[in-house]
Design an enzyme around this catalytic site. Sequence first.
Site, mmCIF file in Angstrom:
data_model
loop_
_atom_site.group_PDB
_atom_site.id
_atom_site.type_symbol
_atom_site.label_atom_id
_atom_site.label_comp_id
_atom_site.label_asym_id
_atom_site.label_seq_id
_atom_site.Cartn_x
_atom_site.Cartn_y
_atom_site.Cartn_z
ATOM 1 N N TYR A 167 44.843 51.634 77.554
ATOM 2 C CA TYR A 167 45.836 52.220 76.647
ATOM 3 C C TYR A 167 47.207 52.359 77.309
ATOM 4 C CZ TYR A 167 42.291 53.291 73.140
ATOM 5 O OH TYR A 167 41.318 53.191 72.188
ATOM 6 N N ARG B 41 37.564 61.904 59.987
ATOM 7 C CA ARG B 41 38.177 61.733 58.672
ATOM 8 C C ARG B 41 37.196 61.504 57.537
ATOM 9 N NH1 ARG B 41 43.209 57.696 59.250
ATOM 10 N NH2 ARG B 41 41.897 56.738 60.839
#
Lengths: 353, 353
Positions: free
Chosen positions: A148, A28
């Site tokens: 996760y 990003r």
Amino acid sequence: MAEHPFLLACRRQSVPYVPVWYMRQAGRYQPEYRQLRERYSLLDICRIPELCMEVTRLPVTQLGVDAAILFSDIMVPLGPMGIDFDIVEHVGPVTRNPVQSASDVARLRVYDPAAELPYVAESVRLICDNVDVPLIGFAGAPFTLASYIVEGRPSRDYLKTKRLMWSEPAVWQSLMDKLADVVIRYLRMQIEAGAAAVQVFDSWVGSLAPEDFQAHVLPAMRRIFAAIADTGVPAIYFGVGTGELLPMFAEAGANVVGIDWRVSIREARRRTGGGVAIQGNLDPALLLAPWSEIERRARSVIDQGLEADGFIFNLGHGVVFHQPPVAVDTLRRLTEFVHEYSALRIGAGRNDA
Amino acid sequence: MAEHPFLLACRRQSVPYVPVWYMRQAGRYQPEYRQLRERYSLLDICRIPELCMEVTRLPVTQLGVDAAILFSDIMVPLGPMGIDFDIVEHVGPVTRNPVQSASDVARLRVYDPAAELPYVAESVRLICDNVDVPLIGFAGAPFTLASYIVEGRPSRDYLKTKRLMWSEPAVWQSLMDKLADVVIRYLRMQIEAGAAAVQVFDSWVGSLAPEDFQAHVLPAMRRIFAAIADTGVPAIYFGVGTGELLPMFAEAGANVVGIDWRVSIREARRRTGGGVAIQGNLDPALLLAPWSEIERRARSVIDQGLEADGFIFNLGHGVVFHQPPVAVDTLRRLTEFVHEYSALRIGAGRNDA
């Protein structure tokens, strides 16, 4: 390609300059990436080989780094195992059906990635055809993947994960085994498709006491690195906050150990016993500091790196996301500095000798 | 009270058994605390001496620990400096006016805590009158306090904090100086009111590279510990993930260094050079494990602790919040185990000699 400085450094051979790449070098902070993400999700980019290739190639062109790394998400190989997940903006991977019991683990499928994730191999081939530096294949390590899917989302304490590990060691071992099997197949597929090296990300394993790492994680890691050794492709094992685990990281069987900024290159070499190359370790937050500070700290990292063969310059974790973003130009300048400063120092050493 | 095993251990004198207390031993895992929190906010409890005393005393009575710690929040001394904060449930301290510039730092007030926070001294006196174990005074350390007020909320990367530190070192130093001044006054007030020891929490300083800790944090820590040395009260310096910082933690001037589970007691002794006592270091996540595992791990911690004088049993961080909560009985049983097992081992050692 076998003579590329990145691969020479992985094998602890002498290099003309210190090779450099950055974890999350595609992301990003790049205006082009942000623009692409307006039309495509992160998982879209992982799944569409042309997009994956473009995104993987962009930092190589922009920054002049010595390796590309397959653009992907750590969760990708978990989908075909039966994990129903999504990547939630500003949160991270969220699992709709967390794995918390023996029956949850029993349901997880070990599958053929060539059949289930053909686009990954296709992306690797496309990148290898279009990028002129070595491509690093990518997989998460069993502990970090487990964190996760057991927690169901990013965590700070990993309480559910650790509880499962201690309360049901047989279930935990079965989970580690299945994840290791998938990681092995997934990495072998990438290597067969052309990856010149692989990095296994165990980002959160530094949350474990050394005794827990040894008992509950190291066996799976040994198995992974042993199972890809015959390919001859260098394997990098990376984690954050792993200072006390480094002797075992070296034992695990990787060729390169990736470290964060909390431990020095010199100390990491000492703890790993010199039998592996070291990759790291500038604090990624430094990318927001003035250039004079970045250069000063990079010089110190390079100086220590050059104390022995086998050093790859990198950050201690991925390029950070911040507003205002890290400037692409900062990373380009850093890459140039690493190349030029290290080439000068290596050249001076040769002249001295 | 000076002969209490907790204080003897702080001073590295011999003890009849290993003293034990737990960070966050008063908290949401206790049914009584949860009930109280239905009527009072966390800050209410900090501000009302009778409530503060009750909450501080409860774990001493329930668990049989060897020290009480002032129930408070790390943010309390920041209010009179001009920080407008709130403790947001499931988030943590949120600052409405974060400190991010030279003028923000210039506005921070160094104040007289006896005038601005009289209830803290009153709570300390009330606890000392009503609790028959030593009371540990409590303050956050400048880096960790800065991380909350610069970021504005709990953070994972401390990007804004580090950026300020590197980009505006003079502003950063002024911030550290003011925070250190407040911490010194705040601790001295607690000591004058009767605290028998103090602990300075630098929970997040382990996010720094050793070089940054040395340049940007250590001077303030040295100043704090030097400024309370004349009181003769032992000072504990605690942080998470500080393995590489331990030699400097010892240099800072504390009498006791608190460590987390990532580094062993033995290694912490080696890195601190033996001139300080060690406190720690069971992974608090273990409180969710079966008792057999807790006992096995506690035994290993105690065995290493007993290799030299100067050891205090604790967790490596605070008691965790989890659903279902950690059982009060687990902590009571652990306290008994530490006392009994260590007394036996110390007794056996004496008989051997």
